[in-house]
Each structure stands twice: as C-alpha cells, then as structure tokens.
Write a protein that holds these residues in place. Structure first.
Motif, PDB file in Angstrom:
ATOM      1  N   GLY A   1       0.807  -1.214   0.000  1.00 62.91           N
ATOM      2  CA  GLY A   1       0.000   0.000   0.000  1.00 62.91           C
ATOM      3  C   GLY A   1       0.837   1.259   0.000  1.00 62.91           C
ATOM      4  N   GLY A   2       2.068   1.175   0.493  1.00 68.16           N
ATOM      5  CA  GLY A   2       2.977   2.320   0.491  1.00 68.16           C
ATOM      6  C   GLY A   2       3.425   2.731  -0.898  1.00 68.16           C
TER       7      GLY A   2
ATOM      8  N   ILE B   1      -3.779  -9.910  -2.659  1.00 67.57           N
ATOM      9  CA  ILE B   1      -2.928  -8.981  -3.421  1.00 67.57           C
ATOM     10  C   ILE B   1      -3.419  -8.897  -4.864  1.00 67.57           C
ATOM     11  CG2 ILE B   1      -0.618  -8.609  -4.378  1.00 67.57           C
ATOM     12  CD1 ILE B   1       0.498  -9.887  -1.784  1.00 67.57           C
ATOM     13  N   SER B   2      -3.714 -10.032  -5.464  1.00 59.10           N
ATOM     14  CA  SER B   2      -4.177 -10.057  -6.854  1.00 59.10           C
ATOM     15  C   SER B   2      -5.487  -9.296  -7.028  1.00 59.10           C
ATOM     16  CB  SER B   2      -4.350 -11.492  -7.337  1.00 59.10           C
ATOM     17  OG  SER B   2      -3.121 -12.156  -7.319  1.00 59.10           O
ATOM     18  N   GLY B   3      -6.333  -9.381  -6.020  1.00 56.21           N
ATOM     19  CA  GLY B   3      -7.606  -8.671  -6.088  1.00 56.21           C
ATOM     20  C   GLY B   3      -7.463  -7.173  -5.871  1.00 56.21           C
ATOM     21  N   ARG B   4      -6.646  -6.786  -4.911  1.00 53.38           N
ATOM     22  CA  ARG B   4      -6.498  -5.363  -4.572  1.00 53.38           C
ATOM     23  C   ARG B   4      -5.521  -4.622  -5.464  1.00 53.38           C
ATOM     24  NH1 ARG B   4      -5.786  -5.294   1.868  1.00 53.38           N
ATOM     25  NH2 ARG B   4      -5.572  -3.071   1.470  1.00 53.38           N
ATOM     26  N   TRP B   5      -4.477  -5.299  -5.901  1.00 54.46           N
ATOM     27  CA  TRP B   5      -3.441  -4.691  -6.748  1.00 54.46           C
ATOM     28  C   TRP B   5      -3.205  -5.609  -7.955  1.00 54.46           C
ATOM     29  CZ3 TRP B   5      -2.582  -5.195  -1.358  1.00 54.46           C
ATOM     30  CH2 TRP B   5      -2.668  -4.001  -0.633  1.00 54.46           C
ATOM     31  N   PRO B   6      -4.137  -5.664  -8.892  1.00 52.67           N
ATOM     32  CA  PRO B   6      -4.045  -6.648  -9.981  1.00 52.67           C
ATOM     33  C   PRO B   6      -2.817  -6.493 -10.876  1.00 52.67           C
ATOM     34  CG  PRO B   6      -5.852  -5.104 -10.363  1.00 52.67           C
ATOM     35  CD  PRO B   6      -5.327  -4.822  -8.999  1.00 52.67           C
TER      36      PRO B   6
ATOM     37  N   ALA C   1      -3.246 -20.372  -9.449  1.00 48.14           N
ATOM     38  CA  ALA C   1      -4.712 -20.323  -9.481  1.00 48.14           C
ATOM     39  C   ALA C   1      -5.237 -19.215  -8.568  1.00 48.14           C
ATOM     40  CB  ALA C   1      -5.297 -21.673  -9.070  1.00 48.14           C
ATOM     41  N   ALA C   2      -4.511 -18.923  -7.499  1.00 47.91           N
ATOM     42  CA  ALA C   2      -4.906 -17.863  -6.569  1.00 47.91           C
ATOM     43  C   ALA C   2      -4.560 -16.474  -7.092  1.00 47.91           C
ATOM     44  CB  ALA C   2      -4.254 -18.083  -5.202  1.00 47.91           C
ATOM     45  N   GLY C   3      -3.736 -16.400  -8.143  1.00 44.93           N
ATOM     46  CA  GLY C   3      -3.422 -15.107  -8.733  1.00 44.93           C
ATOM     47  C   GLY C   3      -1.946 -14.801  -8.895  1.00 44.93           C
TER      48      GLY C   3
END
Length: 190
Positions: free
Chosen positions: A44-45, A68-73, A94-96
């Motif tokens: 996030g920084g 992480i994949s969802g929030r910062w693709p 598979a998780a990203g």
C-alpha cells in the motif's frame, strides 16, 4: 539507475539470505515482510514493484496471494515453494500469482532475476495497454470502425453498392457480407 522495490513475504525468514545474495549487483532493493498484514502495508505504500511470497505450511500465503491479486491486480506476485512442491505452485497461480519458483534451485541469480524482469515487463505492458485504451478507445473498436466506414461509403455513393465497394477497396460480395455482419440494411433507411 533507480532501485526497483522487491518485497519478500517470508514469515520464517528462511529465504532472505539466498534471495539477498541472488539479487546482489542487480537494480533491485529487497524489502522484507514477516506477515500478510505487514506485506499489505508495504504494498500500500507504493514502493513495491514485485512481491515474492514464500509458501510455508499453513501460513495463509494462498489467501495473501488472492488478496494482493484482487487489490493490486497489476502487482506481479511470484510464489516461492519448497523443492518438489509444484502442486503448491500451481495452486498459487490459481490464486493469482503470475509465476512460481521452487527453492532452492530456482532462486539462483539467473533464474530469479529473469523471472522478476519478466514480471516487470508484463506489468509495464499491461499499463501501456490500459493507457492506449484510455487515450483512444474508439480506435480500438475495429468492428465499430468498420461499420462506420461502410455507412460513410454508402452515404457518399448514395447507397450504390458497387461504387461503395470500390471506394472501400472491396469486392461487391464482400461488401454485402460485411453489411450483413454489421446489420447494415440493404437499402437506404428513410
């Protein structure tokens, strides 16, 4: 040359030294996170360009990768498994995760640096594509552009299909097929 921030999420700190040695002499600055919360805070920084996530036993790394994949693709995540844990690597993908490495062999400088460089290239290409789409969305929709060109040629030739086909550089049967494809009526609409 500016240093690229590489975050290593490694709760038991077992990967730190081997990765630090492998990245020595390359333009990467290794940053450490000992927990998923610390990893999210570091990402996030905004100073992290790539995240390496060590897949320990039952430590929630898979959930972290998905988060992480969802929030910062666009942030490349590379999972690091133990030797022979390919199934765990496939689960991470598979998780990203963008890729996975098996420790210790894949953590050799040549392999690790190549994977990080490839991830950064992919990230840059994704950003460039999004920028191009935002800058010129109408030019990227070729179907709509083709339909507009057909209608413009038909209007310019007063709906004379043979003349419109010549204007477009097409054969008349090809023009008819494209008109059907795009739902353009055979006669001028009133």
């Amino acid at each position: 040359m500016a240093q690229v921030g590489v975050l290593l999420v490694d709760p038991d700190q077992s990967l730190v030294e081997v990765i630090r040695r492998s990245l020595a002499g390359h333009p990467y600055e290794l940053r450490l996170a000992g927990s998923p919360d610390h990893a999210r805070e570091a990402i996030g920084g905004g100073d992290v360009e790539v995240a390496l996530v060590g897949l320990g036993r039952g430590d929630g790394a898979g959930a972290l990768i998905a988060d992480i994949s969802g929030r910062w693709p666009d942030l490349p995540v590379v999972a690091v498994t133990e030797a022979g844990a390919r199934a765990q690597g496939f689960q991470a993908r598979a998780a990203g995760a963008w890729d996975y490495l098996e420790a210790p062999g894949d953590l050799a400088p040549e392999r690790l640096v190549t994977v990080i460089a490839n991830a950064l290239d992919r990230r840059r290409l994704r950003r460039d594509l999004r920028a191009a789409q935002a800058a010129a969305p109408e030019t990227l929709n070729l179907e709509a552009r083709e339909r507009q060109a057909i209608l413009a040629a038909l209007e310019a030739t007063r709906w004379n299909k043979q003349a419109a086909a010549r204007l477009l550089g097409l054969h008349r049967p090809t023009l008819y097929a494209k008109m059907r494809k795009h739902g353009v009526p055979q006669a001028r609409p009133h």
